[in-house]
Write an enzyme that holds these catalytic residues in place. Sequence first.
Site, short mmCIF file in Angstrom:
data_model
loop_
_atom_site.label_atom_id
_atom_site.label_comp_id
_atom_site.label_asym_id
_atom_site.label_seq_id
_atom_site.Cartn_x
_atom_site.Cartn_y
_atom_site.Cartn_z
N SER A 126 56.61 14.10 -15.04
CA SER A 126 56.51 13.44 -13.74
C SER A 126 55.06 13.52 -13.29
O SER A 126 54.33 14.42 -13.72
CB SER A 126 57.40 14.18 -12.72
OG SER A 126 57.09 13.77 -11.40
N LYS A 162 57.81 20.47 -14.88
CA LYS A 162 57.22 19.27 -15.49
C LYS A 162 55.84 19.57 -16.08
O LYS A 162 55.47 19.04 -17.12
CB LYS A 162 57.15 18.14 -14.47
CG LYS A 162 58.53 17.66 -13.99
CD LYS A 162 59.39 17.15 -15.13
CE LYS A 162 60.65 16.45 -14.64
NZ LYS A 162 61.48 15.93 -15.74
N TYR A 219 60.23 22.09 -9.60
CA TYR A 219 60.21 20.84 -10.38
C TYR A 219 58.81 20.60 -10.97
O TYR A 219 58.67 20.30 -12.16
CB TYR A 219 60.61 19.70 -9.45
CG TYR A 219 60.70 18.33 -10.07
CD1 TYR A 219 61.79 17.95 -10.85
CD2 TYR A 219 59.71 17.37 -9.83
CE1 TYR A 219 61.88 16.68 -11.39
CE2 TYR A 219 59.80 16.10 -10.36
CZ TYR A 219 60.89 15.75 -11.14
OH TYR A 219 60.96 14.48 -11.67
N ALA A 225 56.48 22.81 -11.50
CA ALA A 225 56.21 23.85 -12.51
C ALA A 225 56.90 23.51 -13.83
O ALA A 225 56.31 23.64 -14.91
CB ALA A 225 56.69 25.21 -12.00
N VAL A 270 71.99 19.99 -21.46
CA VAL A 270 70.75 20.18 -22.23
C VAL A 270 70.25 21.62 -22.20
O VAL A 270 69.41 22.01 -23.02
CB VAL A 270 69.62 19.23 -21.78
CG1 VAL A 270 69.98 17.78 -22.08
CG2 VAL A 270 69.26 19.43 -20.31
N1 NAD Z 1 63.23 8.73 -10.37
C1 NAD Z 1 61.99 9.18 -10.18
O1 NAD Z 1 61.31 8.86 -9.18
C2 NAD Z 1 61.35 10.06 -11.23
C3 NAD Z 1 59.97 10.30 -11.16
C4 NAD Z 1 59.35 11.11 -12.09
C5 NAD Z 1 60.11 11.67 -13.12
N2 NAD Z 1 61.43 11.43 -13.19
C6 NAD Z 1 62.19 12.07 -14.27
O2 NAD Z 1 62.87 11.08 -15.00
C7 NAD Z 1 64.02 11.67 -15.62
C8 NAD Z 1 65.23 10.78 -15.35
O3 NAD Z 1 65.47 10.80 -13.94
P1 NAD Z 1 66.20 9.60 -13.17
O4 NAD Z 1 65.31 9.21 -12.08
O5 NAD Z 1 66.72 8.61 -14.14
O6 NAD Z 1 67.39 10.44 -12.50
P2 NAD Z 1 68.97 10.26 -12.54
O7 NAD Z 1 69.47 11.30 -11.61
O8 NAD Z 1 69.35 8.84 -12.32
O9 NAD Z 1 69.34 10.64 -14.04
C9 NAD Z 1 69.23 11.95 -14.52
C10 NAD Z 1 70.34 12.17 -15.52
O10 NAD Z 1 70.19 13.49 -16.08
C11 NAD Z 1 71.48 14.03 -16.23
N3 NAD Z 1 71.45 15.48 -16.29
C12 NAD Z 1 71.13 16.33 -15.27
N4 NAD Z 1 71.27 17.60 -15.69
C13 NAD Z 1 71.70 17.55 -16.98
C14 NAD Z 1 72.03 18.53 -17.94
N5 NAD Z 1 71.96 19.83 -17.66
N6 NAD Z 1 72.43 18.12 -19.17
C15 NAD Z 1 72.51 16.80 -19.46
N7 NAD Z 1 72.21 15.83 -18.59
C16 NAD Z 1 71.82 16.21 -17.36
C17 NAD Z 1 72.24 13.54 -15.01
O11 NAD Z 1 73.65 13.65 -15.20
C18 NAD Z 1 71.74 12.12 -14.87
O12 NAD Z 1 72.57 11.21 -15.56
C19 NAD Z 1 64.13 13.07 -15.07
O13 NAD Z 1 63.60 14.00 -16.00
C20 NAD Z 1 63.26 13.03 -13.83
O14 NAD Z 1 62.76 14.30 -13.48
C21 NAD Z 1 62.08 10.65 -12.27
#
Ligand code: NAD
Length: 255
Positions: free
Chosen positions: A149, A166, A162, A164, A70
């Site tokens: 987040s 978000k 992170y 910053a 991305v």
């Molecule tokens: N899990 C939590 O507690 C939580 C809380 C708040 C926000 N989030 C946000 O939710 C979103 C999804 O996170 P998740 O918990 O499902 O994590 P996850 O690690 O299960 O999934 C994240 C996905 O993003 C992909 N990814 C990472 N870098 C990439 C890149 N450069 N190009 C394309 N894909 C890429 C990874 O390969 C992975 O499949 C994220 O933005 C995360 O910051 C998660």
Amino acid sequence: MTASESGGSALLEGRTVLITGAGSGIGRATAHLAAEAGALVIAIDLKGQDETAAAITEAGGRAEARALDVSDAAAWQILVDDVIESHGSIHGLASIAGIVSDVDSLLSQTEEGWDRILAVDLKGVWLGARAVVPALLENGGGKIVNIASTAGLIGMQNVLAYSAAKGGVIALSRQVAVEYAARNIQINVIAPGVTQTPMLGDITEELLTTVTAATPAGRLGRPEDIGNLVVYLLSPKSDFITGQVIPVDGGWTAQ
Ligand SMILES: NC(=O)c1ccc[n+]([C@@H]2O[C@H](COP(=O)([O-])OP(=O)(O)OC[C@H]3O[C@@H](n4cnc5c(N)ncnc54)[C@H](O)[C@@H]3O)[C@@H](O)[C@H]2O)c1
């Protein structure tokens, strides 16, 4: 089974939606829910996207996998051109891909780590929006949903870059919302609380128990808790909602 086959409301019938981070966690769950709601899902990730698309197809939905970093501007343009050539149009984008670092405080954060997190979590969201907005305008409008987040809303420990990034996603989304509201593009942000996905990695049971206890709902988030709202915000049901940030955190930030 698709929503129309099951008699459910096909919120995304006839829509082509791009979903980043579709290879894992929240993105994967969202891809499944969007397909169940009738969408053609373009499942985007660096890994796991093929498995997600195959599982959706196996279940009777429509999905295609695309490998994309991305943070790569040129790759975004190629992907969007390719999807339009294959399917005619794009109706929505959910930017869900993201990374977090282990220890990331003011003094311990490396410049390299800062740059990578900002490149994926913030610049990647901008590049995605920049690539799809012309395609959405071609259709007379469309939807963007960005995942921030609760760390982008309030102070926490050890998530400096992170947080910053978000917070930047929230500011960027409001900016784009105001700029494109009159042209029928809605862009909103979901701020998940701690959600049970592989991103939690090595977080100890002790810490998860503490977070659960501090959450009014008494549990951690599930990927579907976020995905259901993404589907709604990608659908015509949300046409008068734009520039908003919605925490999905079991009441954690309401305290
Ligand atoms: N899990 C939590 O507690 C939580 C809380 C708040 C926000 N989030 C946000 O939710 C979103 C999804 O996170 P998740 O918990 O499902 O994590 P996850 O690690 O299960 O999934 C994240 C996905 O993003 C992909 N990814 C990472 N870098 C990439 C890149 N450069 N190009 C394309 N894909 C890429 C990874 O390969 C992975 O499949 C994220 O933005 C995360 O910051 C998660």
